[in-house]
Design an enzyme around this catalytic site. Structure first.
Site, short mmCIF file in Angstrom:
data_model
loop_
_atom_site.label_atom_id
_atom_site.label_comp_id
_atom_site.label_asym_id
_atom_site.label_seq_id
_atom_site.Cartn_x
_atom_site.Cartn_y
_atom_site.Cartn_z
N TYR A 24 35.48 47.14 55.61
CA TYR A 24 35.59 46.22 54.47
C TYR A 24 36.55 45.46 54.43
O TYR A 24 37.77 45.61 54.73
CB TYR A 24 35.93 47.21 53.18
N TYR A 178 31.50 55.51 43.82
CA TYR A 178 32.68 55.24 44.53
C TYR A 178 33.89 55.19 43.41
O TYR A 178 34.76 55.88 43.69
CB TYR A 178 32.97 54.07 45.43
N HIS A 179 33.83 54.38 42.80
CA HIS A 179 34.70 53.98 41.85
C HIS A 179 34.85 54.94 40.73
O HIS A 179 36.05 55.36 40.10
CB HIS A 179 34.77 52.68 41.19
N LYS A 537 48.11 44.96 31.51
CA LYS A 537 47.28 44.89 32.74
C LYS A 537 47.35 43.12 32.93
O LYS A 537 46.23 42.51 32.50
CB LYS A 537 46.04 45.54 32.66
N ASP A 541 43.32 41.93 37.93
CA ASP A 541 43.26 43.47 38.77
C ASP A 541 42.53 44.58 37.46
O ASP A 541 43.02 44.87 36.24
CB ASP A 541 44.48 44.24 39.11
N HIS A 543 41.55 47.70 38.22
CA HIS A 543 42.01 49.35 38.73
C HIS A 543 42.83 49.77 37.40
O HIS A 543 44.15 49.60 37.40
CB HIS A 543 42.66 49.30 39.83
#
Length: 664
Positions: A24, A178-179, A537, A541, A543
């Protein structure tokens, strides 16, 4: 089926082909990323996996206010056809298998990819690869969404329908669990939430194609999963995925051909589990997690990409990525793994665990169906993930879950892998200005009439409910930019603010918090009102796991929290601090853009007369950057090694305590 565990190895002619070996990658500029791709292919990589920067993922050009500090940090910026052309220069796309981790702007990036392939003279019908194109998990865990769920689901279906007709070997959607695991999902939740996403998309697609063609379209849906450190459970999870997907395809959709019911997935092992402390131990973690998705032939990944040992510290260098690729090559080419049939068929312990996982997933799937499916259940799923993640972190804090080097066996020798460059690659800040200069040159040289016509048709297609892919390909060829494409989608469908998963008011999970709650009460009395903590935030981003857990713990300690989710400008955070009369501001930034964003925020705080409010910052922050942030005026800097949330809460109380400030 014969039990090959008993019957012995296959003959040489039966030896399985290795999975696609990917890394990746993408950073700085399209030209720099192209050089990295070509180098990796020369070293034995067999497929490409493109990481895009956050402006590209969220539909902003590199010169947008929200793009400041984010350009080229976590991936490659692609603002127009020229960038995509440079990204794949001298890489024949007709011969390549390319995975593009892109979601909200997936129709656009695929359109650019198709346009470049056509320029190369490729037969578009022969292109092979994947766009992730999974917006549901973006609302739950990753945060790179643009539009509300319903039009986003429609665009996912647009890509799938278009690919089925024009690019039949392309995987139009990569259902991404995945996340979900990174956001705290249990194995059962990961199974259920991912499968519910897949059924939501297939239900949307079913009316679009002839009934006899639908099974083939089902067969093009792929998955992208996570593999954590509990590798036996993770291997069983993959076998459960195989069984449940086969069951759904057969029973819900009537797919008769087993080939079209096959669970096809790629994997990246768990980057969340990598530690900043004793980072060399991450090599072992990555290897063990890779075994979870390769040992069982029945549930073996079709493509594997591994993080580098130092990703908890920052951006890995080319050597670090090469080391992870060598790990795959050794397993695939030096061991005898691919000479055997499934090693776990008939194993009672494995069968029992798989069945238990399937039962839990079926129960959760039934619950989601009762709510009307994945789209209707987004708020519920987000809340469950935040809750599960909170429980996971609490177990680590309490020492119930051991993480070597973090909460046990913390002492060790310094790592010789941490060289003079800090063990990571740092993107040159000048990259952003260079990218913006190229973007302006692109705009100046294109045919504005063609651009306006293409944008008008794109907007009409979106407004009229037409498939947006043909208009997107035409816009790509006309020279439209990423931000201009996304602006049409925003204009037609509106923007979306996803759920935070952080409930208002205190929870009943207050075990071990009595002293902190008493301290918050005392400080609040001295302040004259409840201690107000603003969690922000900034930038792009998405996350949000760390910010959510800080907000939840602060809430449970009795603080009055303000957390409005992701993607805020520094100006918006300063305005919120003024309106909320915040006593302390906490920023979470994991994209590497902490220096420019914090510098901007502190400047605006001072201009607004809020310079006395303590600012704390958490993220993937190298030690030298932490020193710079403190020199700027940041009160505390936290990195992944600061896993004890109660310590952070105690720091916040001290920072805003009038008595403590007076004593200084």
């Amino acid at each position: 089926m014969p039990n090959r565990f008993k019957d012995g190895p296959m003959t040489e002619t039966q030896k399985d082909r290795p999975w696609l070996i990917r890394t990746y990658a993408g950073h700085s500029t399209a030209a720099a990323s192209n050089a990295l791709y070509r180098s990796n292919l020369e070293r034995g990589q067999t497929g490409l996996s493109v990481a895009f920067d956050l402006p590209t993922q969220t539909g902003y050009d590199s010169d947008h206010v929200l793009s400041r500090g984010e350009v080229g940090k976590v991936g490659v910026p692609v603002s127009h056809l020229g960038d995509m052309r440079a990204l794949f220069d001298q890489i024949p796309l007709e011969q390549m298998n390319t995975s593009m981790t892109i979601n909200a702007t997936a129709p656009w990036l695929l359109a650019l990819y198709i346009a470049v392939a056509e320029e190369q003279g490729a037969d578009v019908s022969q292109l092979q690869g994947t766009v992730q194109n999974d917006l549901i998990k973006e609302y739950l865990s990753r945060g790179t969404y643009i539009c509300p769920p319903a039009p986003s689901l429609k665009m996912i279906a647009d890509v799938a329908e278009y690919c089925y007709t024009h690019v039949p070997k392309w995987n139009p959607m990569n259902v991404c669990s995945y996340h979900l695991q990174e956001a705290g999902a249990t194995p059962e939740q990961e199974l259920a939430f991912a499968l519910a996403t897949a059924t939501a998309v297939l239900d949307q697609l079913r009316p679009r194609v002839a009934e006899e063609d639908f099974p083939k379209l089902v067969g093009r849906i792929s998955f992208f999963v996570n593999a954590g450190i509990r590798f036996v459970t993770e291997m069983c999870k993959m076998r459960a995925f195989v069984d449940l997907w086969d069951e759904i395809c057969a029973e819900r959709y009537g797919v008769e051909d087993p080939k079209h019911r096959r669970f096809r997935y790629g994997v990246q092992v768990n980057s969340l589990g990598l530690t900043e402390q004793q980072p060399e131990n991450n090599v072992y973690r990555i290897l063990i997690e890779m075994l979870a998705v390769t040992l069982s032939k029945k549930a073996r990944a079709r493509a594997v990409q591994l993080p580098a040992w130092n990703e908890a510290l920052g951006l890995p260098r080319p050597w670090d990525q090469q080391w992870s690729m060598r790990m795959q090559q050794i397993l695939a080419y030096e061991t005898d793994l691919l000479e055997f049939d499934d090693l776990f068929d008939g194993n009672p312990a494995v069968d029992a665990k798989v069945e238990l996982l399937k039962q839990g997933a079926r129960a959760e799937l039934a619950n989601l169906d009762g709510m009307g499916g994945a789209i209707s259940a987004i708020d519920y799923m987000k809340g469950r993930l935040v809750e599960s993640n909170s429980e996971r972190l609490s177990r680590i804090e309490a020492g119930e879950t051991i993480v070597v080097g973090v909460n046990k066996w913390q002492k060790g020798e310094p790592s010789p892998l941490m060289t003079s460059d800090g063990g990571i690659m740092v993107v040159d800040p000048a990259t952003e200005a260079d990218q913006i200069e190229r973007l302006n040159a692109w705009r100046a040289e294109r045919n504005e009439g063609a651009v306006k016509a293409a944008l008008a048709d794109l907007r009409a297609a979106a407004a009229e409910g037409r498939n947006v892919m043909p208009a997107s390909v035409a816009a790509a060829k006309a020279g439209v930019t990423t931000g201009e494409w996304a602006a049409q989608m925003r204009a037609v469908h509106g923007e979306y603010r996803g759920p935070t998963g952080v409930a208002k008011g205190q929870s009943n999970k207050t075990e071990g918090l009595d002293d902190l709650r008493a301290a918050v009460d005392s400080v609040s009395d001295r302040l004259g009102r409840r201690l107000k903590f603003l969690v922000g935030k900034p930038g792009l981003d998405g996350h949000s796991n760390g910010a959510e857990q800080i907000a939840v713990r602060a809430r449970d300690c009795g603080m009055d929290i303000a957390y409005e989710g992701i993607r805020l400008t520094p100006a918006e955070i300063v305005e919120a601090a003024r309106n909320d009369k915040a006593h302390v501001i906490g920023l979470s930034i994991l994209s590497g853009s902490h220096i420019p964003l914090v510098e901007d925020l502190l400047g605006q705080m001072r201009q607004a007369g809020l310079g006395e409010i303590p600012l704390i910052v958490g993220g993937i922050i190298p030690e030298e950057d932490a020193k710079r942030l403190k020199a700027m005026g940041v009160a505390r800097v936290y990195t992944p090694k600061d896993f004890e949330l109660n310590t952070i809460m105690a720091d916040i109380v001290t920072l805003v305590d009038p008595a403590a400030v007076a004593a200084q």
